[in-house]
Design a protein around this motif. Structure first.
Motif, mmCIF file in Angstrom:
data_model
loop_
_atom_site.group_PDB
_atom_site.id
_atom_site.type_symbol
_atom_site.label_atom_id
_atom_site.label_comp_id
_atom_site.label_asym_id
_atom_site.label_seq_id
_atom_site.Cartn_x
_atom_site.Cartn_y
_atom_site.Cartn_z
ATOM 1 N N LEU A 303 0.831 -1.208 0.000
ATOM 2 C CA LEU A 303 0.000 0.000 0.000
ATOM 3 C C LEU A 303 0.862 1.254 0.000
ATOM 4 O O LEU A 303 0.544 2.244 -0.670
ATOM 5 C CB LEU A 303 -0.928 -0.012 1.223
ATOM 6 C CG LEU A 303 -2.070 -1.032 1.188
ATOM 7 C CD1 LEU A 303 -2.793 -1.075 2.529
ATOM 8 C CD2 LEU A 303 -3.045 -0.710 0.069
ATOM 9 N N VAL A 304 1.959 1.217 0.742
ATOM 10 C CA VAL A 304 2.900 2.343 0.731
ATOM 11 C C VAL A 304 3.467 2.536 -0.670
ATOM 12 O O VAL A 304 3.560 3.665 -1.177
ATOM 13 C CB VAL A 304 4.044 2.106 1.740
ATOM 14 C CG1 VAL A 304 5.117 3.183 1.609
ATOM 15 C CG2 VAL A 304 3.502 2.073 3.166
ATOM 16 N N ALA A 305 3.823 1.431 -1.337
ATOM 17 C CA ALA A 305 4.433 1.505 -2.668
ATOM 18 C C ALA A 305 3.504 2.129 -3.697
ATOM 19 O O ALA A 305 3.950 2.862 -4.588
ATOM 20 C CB ALA A 305 4.851 0.108 -3.126
ATOM 21 N N THR A 306 2.200 1.864 -3.595
ATOM 22 C CA THR A 306 1.271 2.391 -4.594
ATOM 23 C C THR A 306 1.291 3.918 -4.647
ATOM 24 O O THR A 306 1.097 4.504 -5.716
ATOM 25 C CB THR A 306 -0.177 1.926 -4.308
ATOM 26 O OG1 THR A 306 -0.588 2.384 -3.018
ATOM 27 C CG2 THR A 306 -0.283 0.415 -4.365
ATOM 28 N N PHE A 307 1.521 4.560 -3.515
ATOM 29 C CA PHE A 307 1.532 6.018 -3.473
ATOM 30 C C PHE A 307 2.900 6.607 -3.843
ATOM 31 O O PHE A 307 3.015 7.820 -4.045
ATOM 32 C CB PHE A 307 1.114 6.515 -2.082
ATOM 33 C CG PHE A 307 -0.317 6.206 -1.749
ATOM 34 C CD1 PHE A 307 -1.338 7.009 -2.220
ATOM 35 C CD2 PHE A 307 -0.638 5.095 -0.985
ATOM 36 C CE1 PHE A 307 -2.660 6.725 -1.926
ATOM 37 C CE2 PHE A 307 -1.954 4.802 -0.677
ATOM 38 C CZ PHE A 307 -2.975 5.620 -1.151
ATOM 39 N N MET A 308 3.910 5.757 -3.938
ATOM 40 C CA MET A 308 5.254 6.244 -4.244
ATOM 41 C C MET A 308 5.643 6.081 -5.708
ATOM 42 O O MET A 308 6.543 6.761 -6.191
ATOM 43 C CB MET A 308 6.278 5.517 -3.367
ATOM 44 C CG MET A 308 6.107 5.759 -1.882
ATOM 45 S SD MET A 308 7.255 4.806 -0.867
ATOM 46 C CE MET A 308 8.813 5.557 -1.305
ATOM 47 N N LEU A 309 4.962 5.181 -6.424
ATOM 48 C CA LEU A 309 5.378 4.849 -7.786
ATOM 49 C C LEU A 309 5.384 6.051 -8.721
ATOM 50 O O LEU A 309 6.289 6.209 -9.542
ATOM 51 C CB LEU A 309 4.460 3.754 -8.348
ATOM 52 C CG LEU A 309 4.804 2.328 -7.927
ATOM 53 C CD1 LEU A 309 3.667 1.390 -8.263
ATOM 54 C CD2 LEU A 309 6.078 1.873 -8.601
ATOM 55 N N ASP A 310 4.347 6.905 -8.627
ATOM 56 C CA ASP A 310 4.259 8.057 -9.527
ATOM 57 C C ASP A 310 4.962 9.288 -8.978
ATOM 58 O O ASP A 310 5.031 10.315 -9.650
ATOM 59 C CB ASP A 310 2.787 8.388 -9.815
ATOM 60 C CG ASP A 310 2.129 7.325 -10.687
ATOM 61 O OD1 ASP A 310 2.737 6.930 -11.696
ATOM 62 O OD2 ASP A 310 1.025 6.871 -10.346
ATOM 63 N N LYS A 311 5.491 9.198 -7.757
ATOM 64 C CA LYS A 311 6.224 10.321 -7.171
ATOM 65 C C LYS A 311 7.727 10.087 -7.215
ATOM 66 O O LYS A 311 8.492 10.967 -7.597
ATOM 67 C CB LYS A 311 5.768 10.536 -5.722
ATOM 68 C CG LYS A 311 4.311 10.951 -5.589
ATOM 69 C CD LYS A 311 3.908 11.121 -4.130
ATOM 70 C CE LYS A 311 2.449 11.536 -3.998
ATOM 71 N NZ LYS A 311 2.033 11.673 -2.593
ATOM 72 N N VAL A 312 8.149 8.899 -6.818
ATOM 73 C CA VAL A 312 9.576 8.583 -6.766
ATOM 74 C C VAL A 312 10.083 8.095 -8.109
ATOM 75 O O VAL A 312 11.217 8.392 -8.497
ATOM 76 C CB VAL A 312 9.836 7.516 -5.672
ATOM 77 C CG1 VAL A 312 11.304 7.128 -5.628
ATOM 78 C CG2 VAL A 312 9.372 8.037 -4.316
ATOM 79 N N GLY A 313 9.263 7.347 -8.838
ATOM 80 C CA GLY A 313 9.699 6.757 -10.104
ATOM 81 C C GLY A 313 9.971 5.276 -9.950
ATOM 82 O O GLY A 313 10.148 4.757 -8.839
ATOM 83 N N ARG A 314 10.004 4.563 -11.080
ATOM 84 C CA ARG A 314 10.171 3.107 -11.055
ATOM 85 C C ARG A 314 11.597 2.692 -10.677
ATOM 86 O O ARG A 314 11.802 1.842 -9.815
ATOM 87 C CB ARG A 314 9.843 2.498 -12.423
ATOM 88 C CG ARG A 314 8.377 2.295 -12.775
ATOM 89 C CD ARG A 314 7.512 3.484 -12.668
ATOM 90 N NE ARG A 314 6.329 3.403 -13.519
ATOM 91 C CZ ARG A 314 5.342 4.275 -13.458
ATOM 92 N NH1 ARG A 314 5.381 5.269 -12.579
ATOM 93 N NH2 ARG A 314 4.311 4.156 -14.271
ATOM 94 N N ARG A 315 12.583 3.288 -11.337
ATOM 95 C CA ARG A 315 13.982 2.865 -11.132
ATOM 96 C C ARG A 315 14.474 3.049 -9.699
ATOM 97 O O ARG A 315 14.989 2.101 -9.092
ATOM 98 C CB ARG A 315 14.904 3.603 -12.102
ATOM 99 C CG ARG A 315 15.134 2.878 -13.419
ATOM 100 C CD ARG A 315 16.001 3.715 -14.349
ATOM 101 N NE ARG A 315 17.340 3.920 -13.838
ATOM 102 C CZ ARG A 315 18.354 3.066 -13.995
ATOM 103 N NH1 ARG A 315 18.163 1.928 -14.629
ATOM 104 N NH2 ARG A 315 19.549 3.341 -13.517
ATOM 105 N N PRO A 316 14.340 4.241 -9.100
ATOM 106 C CA PRO A 316 14.845 4.403 -7.730
ATOM 107 C C PRO A 316 14.177 3.449 -6.744
ATOM 108 O O PRO A 316 14.835 2.878 -5.872
ATOM 109 C CB PRO A 316 14.513 5.867 -7.404
ATOM 110 C CG PRO A 316 14.365 6.540 -8.716
ATOM 111 C CD PRO A 316 13.809 5.512 -9.643
#
Length: 491
Positions: A303-316
């Motif tokens: 659930l944490v990851a879902t909110f980070m994917l479009d903010k942090v990016g896939r590679r990092p």
């Protein structure tokens, strides 16, 4: 002087620009319709997750009840993946035939670029929710008589499948599939509902039409499109005569699925009770409760990851996730080695091993877990997407089957600590592979993906999608649009 300048602008016919005109565009609100479509499409993943999770505990009671060997348990654990392999191999051609809403590429194709990472991570969220439900089911029904308990654990999973089958029928079809069928009018309607703005809907439709070989000036609701017979040219372009970009895409998609499973995640999910028993837990009650904790940790971090994917990016997110997995697996291997070579209970090693199992599933869920599905569903060109994605999923299921069906034999041969050292080695190799082979896709439209691939250098093209400015010329040669405006878009 300011008054004179304003008067001059008024005389010249140029509109005055307020300071707010130069403010960066506001971030669009999350599209609720696309959110609902992704939610409904992803709910079917609960069934896969439940089947995987429930088997971990059910196998304890199946082995006791039916008196089967460890080798037979391995086959039982892996057979689900082999059946899934058959379905994934057929999914590519089937999705071109009956539509995308029954397949994993659906969410990627209906999502706007601004939230595609968030929405296409939903299947992994629901898989993890299903795993957690499977673990809870194990614990809840473990008090029943042995010959009834495991049958109830497995049978409960049939109930939601009927409901979900009905729900899928109410979902709109993917706009990209509709365009491939020549149904431009229906595609416009769906894009209008799933895009962040009318302008974005128009740009997405133009990009899809270009990818499908339909002239941009074609505005008919129904158009005739060329049909590929049995998809022979798709397989030729994908496997036999791929361009450098397509070859790179295929290697990236197959590779990320292969390495996801080589990390040993399904061994941990399916055999958690055995791992915890090796770590020093004794009773079935303790083993099942610890397994429920694994499912809870996986679900929270996904659930944490879902909110980070479009903010942090896939590679990092992916690279940091895999680095944490390498550390967790190696430390878990060390802890289990210490326990194996001790003739008495080593409390700190038991605690360390349990902590590292939790750490491993947390790091997996925050990056490697969701990004595998997000990335592989968004990088293929339109006409290759269904078949290409099905190859990735087939690789995933085949690798998972091999890992699941060899875990017990492996730890019997090289010890359980050695097994996790081996998984750590695979994870380390995967980090190098991802670093060199996977460019960033955050914020790109699906039709823009192919331009990212085909180079295997360290310096991947940076995402400029949010900063690109498409200038609309007014014929005056000044590069400005009508009335001196500039329009945001993609190039």
């Amino acid at each position: 002087m300011a008054d004179r300048k304003a008067e001059t602008n008024a005389i010249s016919g140029q509109p005055q620009k307020a300071i707010m005109d130069f403010d960066p565009p506001k971030k669009p609100k999350r599209n609720k319709y696309a959110f609902a479509c992704a939610l409904l499409a992803s709910m079917t993943s609960v069934l896969l997750g439940y089947d995987i999770g429930v088997m971990s505990g059910a196998m304890i009671y199946i082995q006791d009840d039916l008196k089967i060997s460890d080798a037979q348990i391995e086959i039982l654990a892996g057979i689900l993946n082999l059946y899934s392999l058959i379905g994934s191999c057929a999914a590519g051609r089937t999705s071109d035939w009956i539509g995308r809403r029954y397949t994993i590429v659906y969410t990627a194709e209906v999502s706007p670029a601004s939230t595609r990472g968030f929405l296409t991570s939903f299947p992994e969220v629901f898989i993890n929710a299903g795993i957690l439900l499977g673990y809870v089911s194990n614990y809840a029904f473990s008090k029943l008589p042995t010959h009834y308990g495991w049958r109830v654990m497995l049978g409960v999973g049939a109930v939601p499948s009927v409901i979900l089958a009905i729900v899928v029928l109410w979902m709109p079809e993917s706009p990209r599939w509709l365009v491939m069928q020549g149904r431009l009018g229906d595609a416009k309607t769906v894009l209008g509902k799933t895009s962040d703005s009318k302008e974005e809907a128009q740009i997405r439709l133009a990009d899809i039409k270009e990818a499908a070989g339909i002239p941009e000036d074609c505005t008919d609701d129904i158009v005739q499109v060329s049909k590929r017979s049995h998809g022979e040219d798709v397989w030729k372009e994908l496997l036999l005569r791929p361009t450098p970009a397509v070859r790179h895409v295929l290697i990236a998609a197959v590779g990320i699925h292969f390495f996801q499973q080589c990390s040993g995640i399904d061994s941990v999910v399916l055999y958690s009770p055995r791992i915890f028993k090796k770590a020093g837990l004794k009773s079935n009650n303790q083993l099942l409760l610890a397994t429920v904790a694994v499912g809870f940790v996986k679900t929270v971090f996904i659930l944490v990851a879902t909110f980070m994917l479009d903010k942090v990016g896939r590679r990092p997110l992916l690279l940091s996730s895999v680095a944490g997995m390498v550390f967790s697996l190696a430390t878990l291997g060390f802890g289990l080695k210490v326990i194996d070579h001790s003739d008495h209970r080593v409390t700190w090693a038991v605690a360390l091993s349990i902590m590292m199992v939790m750490s491993f599933v947390a790091f997996f869920s925050i990056g490697m877990g969701p990004i595998t599905w997000v990335y592989s569903s968004e990088i293929f060109p339109l006409k290759l997407r269904a078949q290409g994605t099905s190859l990735g999923v087939a690789t995933n299921r085949l690798t998972s089957g091999v890992i699941s069906m060899t875990f017990i034999s492996l730890y019997d041969g090289i010890t359980i600590g050695g097994t996790f050292f081996l998984y750590a080695g695979f994870a380390l190799v995967s980090w190098v592979f991802f670093y060199f082979m996977l460019p960033e896709t955050q914020g790109r439209t699906l039709e823009d993906m192919e331009g990212l691939f085909g180079n295997f250098k360290w310096n991947f093209p940076k995402n400029r999608n949010n900063n690109n400015i498409r200038e609309v010329s007014n014929g005056g040669g000044n590069g400005n649009g009508p009335n001196g405006q500039v329009q945001l878009g993609t190039k």
